[in-house]
Design a protein around this motif. Structure first.
Motif, PDB file in Angstrom:
ATOM      1  N   UNK A  40       0.819  -1.212   0.000  1.00 25.38           N
ATOM      2  CA  UNK A  40       0.000   0.000   0.000  1.00 25.38           C
ATOM      3  C   UNK A  40       0.852   1.262   0.000  1.00 25.38           C
ATOM      4  N   UNK A  41       2.098   1.174   0.495  1.00 26.18           N
ATOM      5  CA  UNK A  41       2.964   2.354   0.539  1.00 26.18           C
ATOM      6  C   UNK A  41       3.719   2.600  -0.764  1.00 26.18           C
ATOM      7  N   UNK A  42       3.582   1.681  -1.711  1.00 29.54           N
ATOM      8  CA  UNK A  42       4.255   1.861  -2.993  1.00 29.54           C
ATOM      9  C   UNK A  42       3.669   3.107  -3.667  1.00 29.54           C
ATOM     10  N   UNK A  43       4.484   3.947  -4.286  1.00 30.72           N
ATOM     11  CA  UNK A  43       3.965   5.232  -4.777  1.00 30.72           C
ATOM     12  C   UNK A  43       3.043   5.138  -5.988  1.00 30.72           C
ATOM     13  N   UNK A  44       2.994   3.975  -6.663  1.00 33.44           N
ATOM     14  CA  UNK A  44       2.248   3.914  -7.924  1.00 33.44           C
ATOM     15  C   UNK A  44       1.531   2.575  -8.022  1.00 33.44           C
ATOM     16  N   UNK A  45       0.241   2.606  -8.372  1.00 32.78           N
ATOM     17  CA  UNK A  45      -0.528   1.386  -8.570  1.00 32.78           C
ATOM     18  C   UNK A  45      -0.360   0.948 -10.021  1.00 32.78           C
ATOM     19  N   UNK A  46       0.334  -0.144 -10.233  1.00 33.53           N
ATOM     20  CA  UNK A  46       0.740  -0.538 -11.570  1.00 33.53           C
ATOM     21  C   UNK A  46      -0.331  -1.185 -12.417  1.00 33.53           C
ATOM     22  N   UNK A  47      -1.493  -1.502 -11.853  1.00 31.19           N
ATOM     23  CA  UNK A  47      -2.550  -2.155 -12.633  1.00 31.19           C
ATOM     24  C   UNK A  47      -3.490  -1.138 -13.267  1.00 31.19           C
ATOM     25  N   UNK A  48      -3.793  -0.066 -12.533  1.00 34.59           N
ATOM     26  CA  UNK A  48      -4.628   1.006 -13.087  1.00 34.59           C
ATOM     27  C   UNK A  48      -3.795   2.237 -13.432  1.00 34.59           C
ATOM     28  N   UNK A  49      -2.498   2.181 -13.141  1.00 32.84           N
ATOM     29  CA  UNK A  49      -1.552   3.246 -13.518  1.00 32.84           C
ATOM     30  C   UNK A  49      -1.929   4.592 -12.905  1.00 32.84           C
ATOM     31  N   UNK A  50      -2.174   4.554 -11.600  1.00 31.00           N
ATOM     32  CA  UNK A  50      -2.512   5.764 -10.849  1.00 31.00           C
ATOM     33  C   UNK A  50      -1.647   5.833  -9.590  1.00 31.00           C
ATOM     34  N   UNK A  51      -1.394   7.031  -9.073  1.00 33.98           N
ATOM     35  CA  UNK A  51      -0.606   7.144  -7.838  1.00 33.98           C
ATOM     36  C   UNK A  51      -1.410   6.686  -6.621  1.00 33.98           C
ATOM     37  N   UNK A  52      -0.675   6.310  -5.577  1.00 32.77           N
ATOM     38  CA  UNK A  52      -1.229   5.989  -4.262  1.00 32.77           C
ATOM     39  C   UNK A  52      -2.151   4.754  -4.288  1.00 32.77           C
ATOM     40  N   UNK A  53      -1.573   3.558  -4.256  1.00 32.85           N
ATOM     41  CA  UNK A  53      -2.385   2.327  -4.293  1.00 32.85           C
ATOM     42  C   UNK A  53      -3.467   2.264  -3.230  1.00 32.85           C
ATOM     43  N   UNK A  54      -3.194   2.773  -2.024  1.00 35.06           N
ATOM     44  CA  UNK A  54      -4.191   2.664  -0.962  1.00 35.06           C
ATOM     45  C   UNK A  54      -5.449   3.460  -1.269  1.00 35.06           C
ATOM     46  N   UNK A  55      -5.318   4.524  -2.083  1.00 34.62           N
ATOM     47  CA  UNK A  55      -6.499   5.292  -2.476  1.00 34.62           C
ATOM     48  C   UNK A  55      -7.264   4.619  -3.606  1.00 34.62           C
TER      49      UNK A  55
END
Length: 284
Positions: A162-177
């Motif tokens: 969750x702390x990773x800066x980028x969500x690689x599946x939807x290509x958006x910042x902040x995975x936890x959001x």
């Protein structure tokens, strides 16, 4: 009820997985990349984790995808096998890419309550790469991995947290959001698009990203450790050790400078919070 009031995205309930995008196997890129990852994984496990991985060892790729890691391991003389909930290797694009001897080593398993098709204490080593963020049944998966590992063997897993800066599946910042529908809708309205989403309306982008995020599960380290304990396992996170082993990764030059200044460990301490998780699972 309007979509923005249904805030939290619920989990996937079946074998719903976004098809992987395969590059041309004839070009050699996936196999070369898989071989490099395999070499790094084996070296780190042996040199820093004390894993006993002898020539000819039995190795399991948990979440093998298209099977390129398994092929690289077989070419290095290991007795390698792969499992996945999505049989990418049966796609036409790969039918001629892998020899039949590789495809014969790949097994399809159920997405819900997966059972590994191997006897107890089969493998000397297990690993996964970008897989654990799709797991919802931690106890079931951990129990199966521990069951098929030989005594004193370990499994090693890389995946985003969750702390990773980028969500690689939807290509958006902040995975936890990205777990929240309102955030996905806002990003779509602002024009943020991932690969293959150019020209889509914001509603279409939003709907696709909701489906994708239903298959992702970012849980805290505390929850993973607790799940392992309940099935007779223990977990250790070694992100900083793995970063140091790679010379700081993408921050190699900065890490080199920090190391010369005597603050390399401090840099790794802070970078480790946002790094890809590197998780070791063993039996207690």
């Amino acid at each position: 009820m309007p979509f923005w009031q249904r805030t939290r995205i619920t989990r996937s309930t079946g074998r719903e997985r976004t098809p992987c995008v395969l590059t041309d196997a004839a070009a050699g890129e996936p196999l070369d990349r898989g071989a490099a990852r395999v070499d790094h994984c084996l070296a780190f496990a042996r040199e820093k984790l004390g894993a006993r991985i002898e020539p000819g060892a039995k190795i399991l790729d948990f979440g093998c995808g298209a099977g390129f890691h398994v092929r690289a391991l077989l070419e290095r003389g290991f007795d390698a096998w792969g499992v996945d909930v999505y049989d990418a290797w049966n796609r036409e694009a790969l039918a001629s890419a892998h020899p039949s001897s590789v495809v014969a080593r790949l097994r399809l398993i159920e997405a819900i309550h997966p059972k590994l098709p191997f006897p107890d204490h089969t493998f000397d080593f297990c690993f996964s790469d970008q897989v654990m963020e799709h797991v919802f049944d931690d106890e079931g998966v951990f129990a199966e991995l521990i069951r098929v590992l030989k005594p004193d063997a370990l499994s090693l897993h890389w995946f985003p947290g969750a702390n990773y800066p980028f969500e690689g599946h939807v290509h958006l910042p902040f995975p936890w959001l990205c777990r929240y529908r309102g955030y996905l809708a806002l990003c779509a309205m602002l024009g943020l698009r991932g690969p293959g989403q150019r020209g889509m309306t914001w509603r279409e982008v939003y709907a696709r990203n909701v489906v994708i995020m239903r298959g992702n599960n970012y849980r805290p380290k505390k929850a993973l450790r607790a799940a392992a304990r309940r099935v007779g396992g223990k977990i250790e996170f070694v992100e900083r050790e793995e970063l140091a082993f790679r010379g700081g990764g993408r921050l190699g030059k900065v890490y080199g400078l920090a190391a010369r200044l005597g603050v390399g460990g401090l840099l790794l301490f802070f970078v480790g919070f946002a790094a890809q998780r590197c998780m070791v699972l063993r039996a207690t």
